[in-house]
Design a protein around this motif. Structure first.
Motif, PDB file in Angstrom:
ATOM      1  N   ILE A  33     -15.180 -18.390  -1.342  1.00 13.87           N
ATOM      2  CA  ILE A  33     -15.672 -17.098  -0.830  1.00 13.87           C
ATOM      3  C   ILE A  33     -14.491 -15.895  -1.192  1.00 13.87           C
ATOM      4  N   VAL A  34     -14.911 -15.299  -2.138  1.00  7.85           N
ATOM      5  CA  VAL A  34     -14.088 -14.170  -2.502  1.00  7.85           C
ATOM      6  C   VAL A  34     -14.571 -12.866  -2.667  1.00  7.85           C
ATOM      7  N   PRO A  35     -13.811 -11.607  -2.833  1.00  6.16           N
ATOM      8  CA  PRO A  35     -14.565 -10.433  -2.959  1.00  6.16           C
ATOM      9  C   PRO A  35     -15.381 -10.220  -4.326  1.00  6.16           C
ATOM     10  N   GLN A  36     -16.680  -9.768  -4.110  1.00  2.60           N
ATOM     11  CA  GLN A  36     -17.446  -9.706  -5.140  1.00  2.60           C
ATOM     12  C   GLN A  36     -17.861  -8.067  -5.279  1.00  2.60           C
ATOM     13  N   PRO A  37     -16.947  -7.254  -5.712  1.00  2.00           N
ATOM     14  CA  PRO A  37     -17.162  -5.748  -5.838  1.00  2.00           C
ATOM     15  C   PRO A  37     -18.431  -5.333  -6.730  1.00  2.00           C
ATOM     16  N   PRO A  38     -19.303  -4.413  -6.497  1.00  3.18           N
ATOM     17  CA  PRO A  38     -20.079  -4.028  -7.472  1.00  3.18           C
ATOM     18  C   PRO A  38     -19.643  -3.700  -8.827  1.00  3.18           C
ATOM     19  N   VAL A  39     -20.341  -3.870 -10.022  1.00  4.28           N
ATOM     20  CA  VAL A  39     -20.046  -3.514 -11.249  1.00  4.28           C
ATOM     21  C   VAL A  39     -19.984  -1.934 -11.538  1.00  4.28           C
ATOM     22  N   THR A  40     -21.134  -1.284 -10.841  1.00  5.94           N
ATOM     23  CA  THR A  40     -21.054   0.289 -11.137  1.00  5.94           C
ATOM     24  C   THR A  40     -21.401   0.825  -9.929  1.00  5.94           C
ATOM     25  N   ARG A  41     -21.279   2.066  -9.978  1.00  8.23           N
ATOM     26  CA  ARG A  41     -21.314   2.817  -8.550  1.00  8.23           C
ATOM     27  C   ARG A  41     -22.265   3.892  -8.733  1.00  8.23           C
ATOM     28  N   THR A  42     -23.287   4.106  -7.795  1.00  2.00           N
ATOM     29  CA  THR A  42     -24.245   5.124  -7.901  1.00  2.00           C
ATOM     30  C   THR A  42     -23.814   6.706  -7.611  1.00  2.00           C
ATOM     31  N   GLY A  43     -22.665   6.930  -7.332  1.00  2.00           N
ATOM     32  CA  GLY A  43     -22.295   8.259  -7.028  1.00  2.00           C
ATOM     33  C   GLY A  43     -22.765   8.802  -5.755  1.00  2.00           C
TER      34      GLY A  43
END
Length: 495
Positions: free
Chosen positions: A143-153
């Motif tokens: 169980i590790v951090p999985q930040p999103p690849v892109t941001r929507t703004g």
């Protein structure tokens, strides 16, 4: 799923817990991890039942609940546990539940009441298996951090960091939005942190997940009360959308003679003070209401009342009594509560077992209604007067409490804890945003859409549905995140 004949070969084994008397000497969690061979046997009991009611997740009006509200893929991860595929089981578990370490500890497991094996035998130990899957995941480093690849703004404000708020924040962050969670208390977690005693859900367990969410990009702002530190209208202007997950925190009172006496407290105030002092100073700062050497009366037969027992036992109370206004439940399902509904049957909770171990008897007294409180010359409560009541249902479906003559009784009481439920959400944010409310004082936001009467503002959890379970709060937080995402982007890929 599992071993085809497993439910015929193996009996249910409940998780091992430390001795009820011994565990009252500390505030540490007391469930003991089960050996893997035993767990695989328990997973093998999950039968190939065709229609897995355990994961249905629905309610029947006027009857009750069926299955898991977050639609956990229970037969799938039971089968994977039986086969020793733990990482795959964890992946299945996280598909539907952001926080199985919370539900694996504090959920009453409606899934088990709807288990097909439970028609004629003990249900599969679903909750225990869930707990072990997620703890294995943390132990193995899966169980590790999985930040999103892109941001929507897009920016979203989530108000409240309880189970609904955290689930909503986790999902919205996965969708790529920039999420800020606002919490008025000094720690993140809401009900999970201050509403549940540390022995049931350790703060370290909550903080472990919060740290992962932070590393995934979510911003948490504690000590920030909307309507006080930041106005609700200012918040709405700063963010593209606002999701309210503030809970139903207005406690229901017991309005009888003597209520103004000192020593009568709302249960949640008592529990919050205790946990805050415990975490800040190991109770050395004295900034809490102690039950030590006091005759404690807990008014209310639900989970919050049991939490008060759990806490008072550890303080060293002189005695503990829990009032339940209803009759004792039957050991067997009543005819009006058939499978696969959540079973309404007699149970003995962990706190009640501890009280029995320490004081020699079950703390509950049934069919008891408080008539007045009596105080001493200093205005402190010293005794509580009650009468027995019979509960019936009238033609309109309302409960009618009828006093039973000759059942009057006087109880010694130095500390009275009121745990009779909640009446709805607090009104400051509701009034500031001019949100429409229901006849139950909850925020008017239709189930499934979660949209309030103000565009861009959503509501989920207890402030919308009323007092409920952690697992329902997670369910609503996830669903509201999907609808918020749809509002922001025109469509949503969130489940």
């Amino acid at each position: 799923m599992g071993k085809p004949t497993g439910f015929l070969e193996y009996k249910r084994e409940n998780p091992t817990k430390k001795d009820p008397f011994e565990r009252t000497k500390s505030w540490k969690e007391f469930q003991i991890l089960m050996p893997e061979p035993k767990l695989r046997q328990q997973g093998a009991r999950c039968m190939d039942c065709g229609v897995p009611f355990c994961q249905t997740g629905t309610t029947m009006d006027g009857s009750g609940e069926i299955g898991c509200p977050v639609y956990n893929l229970i037969p799938e991860w039971n089968d994977l546990v039986y086969r020793g595929k733990w990482k795959e089981a964890l992946e299945r578990l996280h598909k539907t539940n952001n926080f199985p370490e919370f539900t694996g500890r504090v959920c009453p497991a409606p899934c088990e009441g709807s288990c097909t094996v439970a028609i004629s035998d003990d249900a599969v130990s679903i909750k225990s298996i869930e707990y072990h899957i997620v703890e294995r995941g943390f132990q193995e480093g899966w169980i590790v951090p999985q930040p999103p690849v892109t941001r929507t703004g897009k920016k979203v404000a989530v108000v409240g960091s309880g189970p609904a708020g955290l689930a909503a924040a986790a999902q919205l962050n996965k969708a790529g939005h920039s999420v800020t969670v606002f919490e008025r208390e000094d720690r993140i977690g809401g009900l999970l942190t201050y509403g549940i005693p540390d022995v049931k859900l350790a703060n370290a367990t909550v903080e472990r997940r919060i740290k992962i969410l932070e590393e995934e990009g979510i911003t948490f702002k504690a000590n920030t009360e909307i309507g006080k530190d930041i106005s609700a209208t200012e918040l709405k202007a700063q963010f593209d959308s606002v999701l309210l997950c503030t809970g139903a925190t207005k406690p229901r009172d017991v309005e009888v003679e003597g209520r103004e006496l000192k020593g009568i407290h709302f249960a949640m105030d008592f529990l919050t003070e205790n946990t805050k002092s415990l975490l800040n100073s190991d109770l050395k700062d004295g900034k809490y209401t102690t039950a030590k050497d006091k005759h404690v009366i807990v008014i209310g037969g639900g989970d919050t009342g049991v939490d008060c027992i759990t806490t008072s036992v550890r303080h060293g109370a002189a005695s503990i009594t829990q009032f339940d206004i209803n009759r004792p439940k039957s050991e067997e399902r009543p005819d009006a509560n058939p499978w696969p509904l959540f079973p309404i049957v007699h149970t003995v909770e962990d706190g009640q077992k501890e009280a029995k171990a320490v004081y020699g008897k079950d703390p509950r007294s049934y069919q008891v209604s408080t008539t007045k409180f009596v105080g001493d010359e200093n205005g402190n409560v010293k005794e509580l007067h009650t009468i027995g009541v019979e509960t019936t249902i009238d033609d309109s479906g309302r409960k009618v409490r009828t006093p039973i003559p000759g059942t009057e009784k006087v109880w010694p009481a130095d500390l009275v804890l009121l745990a009779v439920g909640f009446t709805g959400p607090e009104e400051r944010i509701i009034n500031e945003l001019s949100l429409e409310t229901t006849s139950r004082s909850t925020i008017d936001a239709e189930y499934g859409s979660y949209a309030t009467s103000v565009p861009g503002v959503f509501a989920a959890g207890d402030n919308r549905r009323g007092q409920s379970l952690v697992v329902w709060a997670i369910h609503e937080g996830r669903e509201a995140a999907r609808e918020c995402d749809r509002y922001l982007m025109g469509s949503s890929n969130l489940p």
